[in-house]
Design a protein around this motif. Sequence first.
Motif: not given
Length: 299
Positions: A261-270, A96-114
Motif C-alpha cells: 500500500d502506497k501509504l506505507l511508503s515511509p517504512f520502505i524508503m527509510v 496510556t504508555p506504549i513501550a516499543t522495545w526495539c533495543e538501544t538506538e546508537t545512531a543518530i539516524l534512529g531507524t529502529k525507533t523511527y
Amino acid sequence: DKVYLVGCGSSISTCYSVRDAIRMSSTNIDIEVYAGYEFYYNKKLIENENSIAIFTSQSGETADPLAALRKANEYGLHTVSISNEPESSMIKEAKTPIATWCETETAILGTKTYITQLASLYYILFKASDYENKTELIAELLDMPKMLEKLLLLTEDENKDLAEKYAGEDIFYCLGSGPNFGLAYKLAMTMLMEGAIKHACPEYSAEFRHGLIERAEKDVPVIILRSDFESDEITQKAIDFCENLEAKTIIFDLKDYADVDKLLSPFIMVIPLEWFVYYLAHFNDEDPGATRHIGKVRY
C-alpha cells in the motif's frame, strides 16, 4: 473530537507521515501535529476536552514533549506516550504508555525507533479510521519486519556507491509529498544534518516552486521521494524541472523496493535512505552515532 500528535526531530517526522497518510485516505479523524514546545504554548487547549494527545520520543526524556505531556495531563486530556525506554518519564506519566522495545538506538539516524514509533501510530490511527483498505494495510504493516530484513540486505551496496558519488556535496534539498514529506523531513533534519553533518532542507513537493525553485541549480543535489500518490503528479513536475536544469536529481521510488500500500511508503524508503546517509557519513569521516551539540544544550 481531535487527535494531537506531538514530537520533536525524528519523532515529529513520524507524526507528519501518519497525519498525511490519514488525510489522504480517511475522513473521520481530525489530526493536528505540534512540536513539543509549540503544543506547550498553545493557548487553544480546553480543559477536559474530548481529545487525545499522543506523544512520541525515542528516549522518553526529551524536554519538549515531556513538558507538553505534563501540560496535557494538567488539562485533563487522555495522554499516550510512545517511547523506546520503558522506565522513562514519558512512559511513567502518560495515561496510556506504549513501550516499543526495539533495543538501544546508537545512531543518530534512529531507524529502529523511527520505524517502531511510526508503526505504533499507523496501527492506532488506521484501526480507528474509515480507510476502505485498512484491513489490508494493517496486514502489510504486521508483515513489515520480513520486508525490511530483505531490504537491509538488498539496498546496501547500491546506496554505498551512491553515497561515495555524492560524498563531496555539502547541501541536499529533500522533497516528498503526502506521507513522504515526513520522511523527507527526517532525512534532512536528523539524518543528513545530524548524522552526516550536511546542510539540508526538507520541503513538500508542491512547495518546490515557492522559493526552492530559485535555489535549484545545475549540479545541486535534490533528493526526491516518489510513490505514485495522486499528489506525486506535482512531484513529477519538480523532477522534470530539476532534470531539465541538470541538477543532481536523486530519486527514491517506492516501486523499486516493494509492492505495498502506497501509504506505507515511509517504512520502505527509510531503509535505502539509511544506507545512503550512513555511508555518506562514513566517506566524510563522520560518526553517525555522535553529535557536536545535541546533549550539551538543554532548554
